[in-house]
Structure formats: structure tokens, C-alpha cells
Design a protein around this motif. Structure first.
Motif, PDB file in Angstrom:
ATOM      1  N   ARG A  13       0.836  -1.201   0.000  1.00 34.26           N
ATOM      2  CA  ARG A  13       0.000   0.000   0.000  1.00 34.26           C
ATOM      3  C   ARG A  13       0.876   1.260   0.000  1.00 34.26           C
ATOM      4  O   ARG A  13       0.608   2.218  -0.744  1.00 34.26           O
ATOM      5  CB  ARG A  13      -0.911  -0.012   1.233  1.00 34.26           C
ATOM      6  CG  ARG A  13      -1.881   1.154   1.290  1.00 34.26           C
ATOM      7  CD  ARG A  13      -2.754   1.083   2.532  1.00 34.26           C
ATOM      8  NE  ARG A  13      -1.986   1.043   3.753  1.00 34.26           N
ATOM      9  CZ  ARG A  13      -1.423   2.104   4.349  1.00 34.26           C
ATOM     10  NH1 ARG A  13      -1.551   3.290   3.804  1.00 34.26           N
ATOM     11  NH2 ARG A  13      -0.733   1.983   5.468  1.00 34.26           N
ATOM     12  N   ILE A  14       1.940   1.262   0.779  1.00 35.75           N
ATOM     13  CA  ILE A  14       2.834   2.420   0.837  1.00 35.75           C
ATOM     14  C   ILE A  14       3.545   2.610  -0.492  1.00 35.75           C
ATOM     15  O   ILE A  14       3.655   3.740  -0.999  1.00 35.75           O
ATOM     16  CB  ILE A  14       3.849   2.253   1.990  1.00 35.75           C
ATOM     17  CG1 ILE A  14       3.129   2.370   3.329  1.00 35.75           C
ATOM     18  CG2 ILE A  14       4.971   3.284   1.883  1.00 35.75           C
ATOM     19  CD1 ILE A  14       3.985   1.997   4.525  1.00 35.75           C
ATOM     20  N   ILE A  15       4.020   1.524  -1.091  1.00 30.73           N
ATOM     21  CA  ILE A  15       4.713   1.615  -2.384  1.00 30.73           C
ATOM     22  C   ILE A  15       3.771   2.133  -3.463  1.00 30.73           C
ATOM     23  O   ILE A  15       4.138   2.980  -4.279  1.00 30.73           O
ATOM     24  CB  ILE A  15       5.323   0.251  -2.768  1.00 30.73           C
ATOM     25  CG1 ILE A  15       6.493  -0.057  -1.835  1.00 30.73           C
ATOM     26  CG2 ILE A  15       5.766   0.239  -4.223  1.00 30.73           C
ATOM     27  CD1 ILE A  15       7.045  -1.449  -1.973  1.00 30.73           C
ATOM     28  N   GLU A  16       2.520   1.668  -3.478  1.00 31.28           N
ATOM     29  CA  GLU A  16       1.544   2.148  -4.469  1.00 31.28           C
ATOM     30  C   GLU A  16       1.238   3.631  -4.252  1.00 31.28           C
ATOM     31  O   GLU A  16       1.098   4.384  -5.213  1.00 31.28           O
ATOM     32  CB  GLU A  16       0.267   1.320  -4.381  1.00 31.28           C
ATOM     33  CG  GLU A  16       0.420  -0.086  -4.912  1.00 31.28           C
ATOM     34  CD  GLU A  16      -0.802  -0.948  -4.632  1.00 31.28           C
ATOM     35  OE1 GLU A  16      -1.781  -0.443  -4.021  1.00 31.28           O
ATOM     36  OE2 GLU A  16      -0.767  -2.121  -5.028  1.00 31.28           O
ATOM     37  N   ARG A  17       1.146   4.054  -3.003  1.00 32.35           N
ATOM     38  CA  ARG A  17       0.876   5.466  -2.714  1.00 32.35           C
ATOM     39  C   ARG A  17       2.028   6.354  -3.176  1.00 32.35           C
ATOM     40  O   ARG A  17       1.817   7.409  -3.776  1.00 32.35           O
ATOM     41  CB  ARG A  17       0.642   5.653  -1.223  1.00 32.35           C
ATOM     42  CG  ARG A  17       0.349   7.075  -0.848  1.00 32.35           C
ATOM     43  CD  ARG A  17       0.060   7.206   0.612  1.00 32.35           C
ATOM     44  NE  ARG A  17      -0.033   8.604   0.970  1.00 32.35           N
ATOM     45  CZ  ARG A  17       0.098   9.053   2.192  1.00 32.35           C
ATOM     46  NH1 ARG A  17       0.336   8.218   3.178  1.00 32.35           N
ATOM     47  NH2 ARG A  17      -0.001  10.336   2.442  1.00 32.35           N
ATOM     48  N   VAL A  18       3.246   5.923  -2.907  1.00 35.32           N
ATOM     49  CA  VAL A  18       4.416   6.688  -3.347  1.00 35.32           C
ATOM     50  C   VAL A  18       4.457   6.758  -4.867  1.00 35.32           C
ATOM     51  O   VAL A  18       4.748   7.812  -5.449  1.00 35.32           O
ATOM     52  CB  VAL A  18       5.718   6.073  -2.775  1.00 35.32           C
ATOM     53  CG1 VAL A  18       6.941   6.658  -3.455  1.00 35.32           C
ATOM     54  CG2 VAL A  18       5.785   6.267  -1.279  1.00 35.32           C
TER      55      VAL A  18
END
Length: 80
Positions: A13-18
Motif C-alpha cells: 500500500r505504501i509503495i503504491e501510494r508513493v
């Protein structure tokens, strides 16, 4: 095992948001939407029509004056 899966899901989720936030097309779209919302007074109280229309008119006039000043500056520099 569940803790590992939660950690993996959060990492994805963090990688997709970044990735979404650093996408140039996304930032241009966000900037354009923010400018449009500002000029159209999306943040003004719609229950108060005087505040809503006053905000819209004031921001539109400010945009027109700003563009006019920019054009005047360019013409002034070209003529000098």
C-alpha cells in the motif's frame, strides 16, 4: 504468519501510494484540479450565496488581473 501478511500488505500500500504521488501526470492533474477548485470557490460555504459568489468573482478577477499583468510585463520586456 498473520503479522507478516499485514506487514506485506502495508508495504504494498505504501509503495503504491508513493508511485501515485510521484507520477508526473498525477501531480499535474492534482495541481490543475487544485487551481480549478480555488477559482470556482469549492471551499466556500454554499449555504451563503453572497460569500460563494463573492469568492468566485474575486478569485476570477484576481486571475484575470494576474494574467493581464503577466502579458503587460512580457510586452514591456519585448519593447525595451
Amino acid at each position: 504468519m498473520a503479522g507478516r501478511q499485514d506487514s506485506d500488505n502495508e508495504s504494498r500500500r505504501i509503495i503504491e501510494r508513493v508511485a501515485r504521488e510521484t507520477d508526473p501526470a498525477s501531480s499535474v492533474a492534482r495541481t490543475a484540479k487544485g487551481a480549478r477548485d480555488h477559482v470556482t470557490a469549492a471551499d466556500a460555504d454554499r449555504a451563503d450565496p453572497i460569500e460563494y459568489w463573492g469568492t468566485r468573482i474575486g478569485r476570477a478577477l484576481g486571475l484575470i488581473v494576474g494574467i493581464g499583468l503577466l502579458i503587460w510585463l512580457v510586452l514591456f520586456i519585448i519593447q525595451s
